[in-house]
Structure formats: C-alpha cells, structure tokens
Design a protein around this motif. Sequence first.
Motif, PDB file in Angstrom:
ATOM      1  N   ARG A 164      17.861   3.586 -35.609  1.00 14.50           N
ATOM      2  CA  ARG A 164      17.958   2.341 -34.844  1.00 14.50           C
ATOM      3  C   ARG A 164      17.609   2.614 -33.379  1.00 14.50           C
ATOM      4  N   HIS A 165      16.493   2.071 -32.942  1.00 15.99           N
ATOM      5  CA  HIS A 165      16.044   2.262 -31.571  1.00 15.99           C
ATOM      6  C   HIS A 165      16.921   1.443 -30.624  1.00 15.99           C
ATOM      7  N   LEU A 166      17.319   2.052 -29.476  1.00 12.37           N
ATOM      8  CA  LEU A 166      18.228   1.394 -28.543  1.00 12.37           C
ATOM      9  C   LEU A 166      17.556   0.951 -27.245  1.00 12.37           C
ATOM     10  N   GLY A 167      16.241   1.068 -27.172  1.00  8.45           N
ATOM     11  CA  GLY A 167      15.541   0.439 -26.063  1.00  8.45           C
ATOM     12  C   GLY A 167      15.320   1.284 -24.832  1.00  8.45           C
ATOM     13  N   ILE A 168      15.558   2.590 -24.890  1.00 10.55           N
ATOM     14  CA  ILE A 168      15.340   3.470 -23.739  1.00 10.55           C
ATOM     15  C   ILE A 168      14.613   4.728 -24.205  1.00 10.55           C
ATOM     16  N   GLU A 258      11.921  11.731 -25.671  1.00  8.65           N
ATOM     17  CA  GLU A 258      12.548  11.209 -26.875  1.00  8.65           C
ATOM     18  C   GLU A 258      13.088   9.805 -26.634  1.00  8.65           C
ATOM     19  N   ALA A 259      13.166   9.040 -27.703  1.00  7.75           N
ATOM     20  CA  ALA A 259      13.804   7.729 -27.675  1.00  7.75           C
ATOM     21  C   ALA A 259      15.316   7.887 -27.735  1.00  7.75           C
ATOM     22  N   ASN A 260      16.027   6.976 -27.100  1.00  8.38           N
ATOM     23  CA  ASN A 260      17.468   6.875 -27.301  1.00  8.38           C
ATOM     24  C   ASN A 260      17.679   6.037 -28.563  1.00  8.38           C
ATOM     25  N   ALA A 261      18.285   6.612 -29.557  1.00  4.04           N
ATOM     26  CA  ALA A 261      18.402   5.956 -30.852  1.00  4.04           C
ATOM     27  C   ALA A 261      19.658   6.430 -31.557  1.00  4.04           C
ATOM     28  N   GLN A 262      20.019   5.718 -32.605  1.00  7.36           N
ATOM     29  CA  GLN A 262      21.144   6.104 -33.452  1.00  7.36           C
ATOM     30  C   GLN A 262      20.681   6.214 -34.898  1.00  7.36           C
ATOM     31  N   VAL A 263      21.394   7.043 -35.659  1.00 14.35           N
ATOM     32  CA  VAL A 263      21.150   7.172 -37.094  1.00 14.35           C
ATOM     33  C   VAL A 263      22.335   6.565 -37.827  1.00 14.35           C
ATOM     34  N   GLU A 264      22.055   5.620 -38.695  1.00  8.03           N
ATOM     35  CA  GLU A 264      23.107   4.940 -39.447  1.00  8.03           C
ATOM     36  C   GLU A 264      22.828   5.105 -40.939  1.00  8.03           C
TER      37      GLU A 264
END
Length: 375
Positions: A164-168, A258-264
Amino acid sequence: MDVLVCGAGVAGAALAYWLRHHGFTPTVVERAPRMRPGGYATGLRGEALDVLDRMALLEQAEALGLRPGDTGMADEYAAPPAAIRAGDLDVLRDELAGLLYQATRPEVEYVFGDSIATLEQNADGVRVTFDRGRPRRFDLVAGADGLHSHTRSLAFGPHERFVRHLGIYTAVFSVSSRLGTEAGGRGYRRSGKAAGVLSTRDGARVRAALHFASGPLAYDRDDVKQHKRIVAERFTDEGRPVRRLLEEMRGAEDLFFEANAQVEMDRWFSGRVVLLGDAACCAAPASGRGASQALIGAYILAGELAAGGDHAQAFASYEREMRGFVEEHQQLGREGTDRFFLGTLPQEEPGRTTVARPRLVRLKDYVPGFAVERP
C-alpha cells in the motif's frame, strides 16, 4: 533443521543469529554483492533494545547512536514524541545490519550476489533453485527481503496485492562532513517536500534525506541514475541549501531511493515459507518501528521454532504474538505519513492529545537460554 533466510538486512541477520543460537543451521542469501550500504536513521524502541541486550550487542549498538538532537527532518515524524521513551536509540540502518552481520558471519553461511529463482514445497522440505548457485533443499524458507520481497512474490502472489503506497518517496545518500556541521540537524520543509541532514556522534558519517509527495511512480529499482534524475527534477527550483544537497547526491555512491509504503497480509506463512520484517508487515518509515519489528520478530520466530511442535504451529504462534504489535505500528506509520509535511508535530495540533501506546509484545524466555548469562 536447515533454514534458508532470504535477505541480509536487519531482519535476516537477526533471524540467522537466533536460529544459530537455538541449534538450527541457517543459510542467508542476499541479492546484493555485499552488505547494502546507505539508508537513513532507524529507531530502536522498547523490547528491541532488550533483544539486542540478549544478543550481547546493546553496548555496540549504543556506540553507533546518532548525535543527540541531530536526527534530521525525517526523525521528527519517525515516531510521535509521546511514544518515545528515555533510553530509545537511533542508529543508521546499514550500521545496525553490519553489526548483526559481523556477529553472525563466523557461524552462518552467507551467499551474496544470488537470489531465489523458484520454490518447490513438499511434505519433506523446500527445493530451491537460484539464479546462480546450484539447487538446494531446505527444511524451511524465511523471506526477510524487504518491501519488494521476491520470496513473498513466489510464495504468496504479486507485489501489488500486498503493498500500500502512502504517498511519499525518500532519497537518502552520504554527504560531506562539512555539510553535517553546517546543517546542525536543521531541516527544510515546504508543502509536499522536505529535507534533512543527520550525523553520527563522531561526525564521521553524514547522511542527507530528500522527501517528496507523489503518487506511485514507475521506475527501474536498479537504475540509480534514473533515481537521481527523479529526485533532482522534484527539487530543481529550491534554494541554495537544497541545491547543495543535490550537488552531493550526483556523486553519491550509496543512494537509497524508496517509496514510503506498508505491507498488509492476512497471513505471513504458507506451508514451509514464512515472512519476517518489512516483507511481512512493513509499517512505513514514518512509524519509526521497522527495525524494532525486525529484531523482535526474529527473536520470536526463532524461539517458537525452537520451543517444540511442528513448523506450522511455530509460524502460527509467531504471527499471533506479533499481530497486535504490528497493527499498532502500522497505525503510527499512517498517522506519521499523513502529518509528514505539516508545520506542527502531532501533539501540537489544536485539540489533539497524543497518548503513548502500550507495548504489546512480551518477550518469552525461549530455551536454550539467553546469549548473555544473567544472574
């Protein structure tokens, strides 16, 4: 059991340590030709410091700590201040990984410059083929290969299903020590952009970070020249302090982009394959908890495997122990990202009260005992 660990970062090296401690035979495979250089500050909080203490590495980690008050723009949002306790530690990510590597390399096989090509599971183990090395069989495979985990793609499905990309986006690179002295930990921020400089305590290593807001970008993860062009285009109209950082970036050999993102994910294991650290549950850099999750997760996963029962029971227990902890940190990551470019810290917002969240992980005393003898 023979365990293949994919990734030689903080999560992979820590897991190799604890697997070897409990009598397993870990092999670590790393796509890069050597330990990866670069990266920004990472925070070590709460039980993560206890894990390092049990590894007899806490004093060495403390010696790597960043200069007090000089953690740059990113760290303002790395963890809400009300959630940071006295004694917390900030270090450069590659230096922490290097410390863990040095502690494990005498007894752990590391294979650099290679990666998994295929995984074939059956009732007795996992047959693994590699891009370069000969095929080998392992009892278990642990994916600790980060946000873009190839192990996760092979065992669970494509990257897009879980990230999930967080926009930064963030670019981190080394700069001259002179810039570190001049910046003195000060940061720059405007709408959708931020920059910061940090130094180690001895001032020998200085890193800069440039952050910018953006939707998902299409780029080659291995094309460093392209990464530099992307960043330069975003900051080309800024003032002299940022232009000086861009000048340093052009010659940097350790750029991390790198993108700021989360893994769910609904589950972190499939058969004999299990995920750890950012590969399983990246909380986003704005959480300030990535390295802590990696250290704690490695300790628990290896301990549950050593505690008896089959691997499926151990994997389920590991996930059960970590789930609440991870959900809390991912919430911190989303909150921190939402406020990254604001001019006020979370606890300064009118009408908002930030309360330190409880720690949700209790470290069990897994057999055969601690790495450090205790009275």
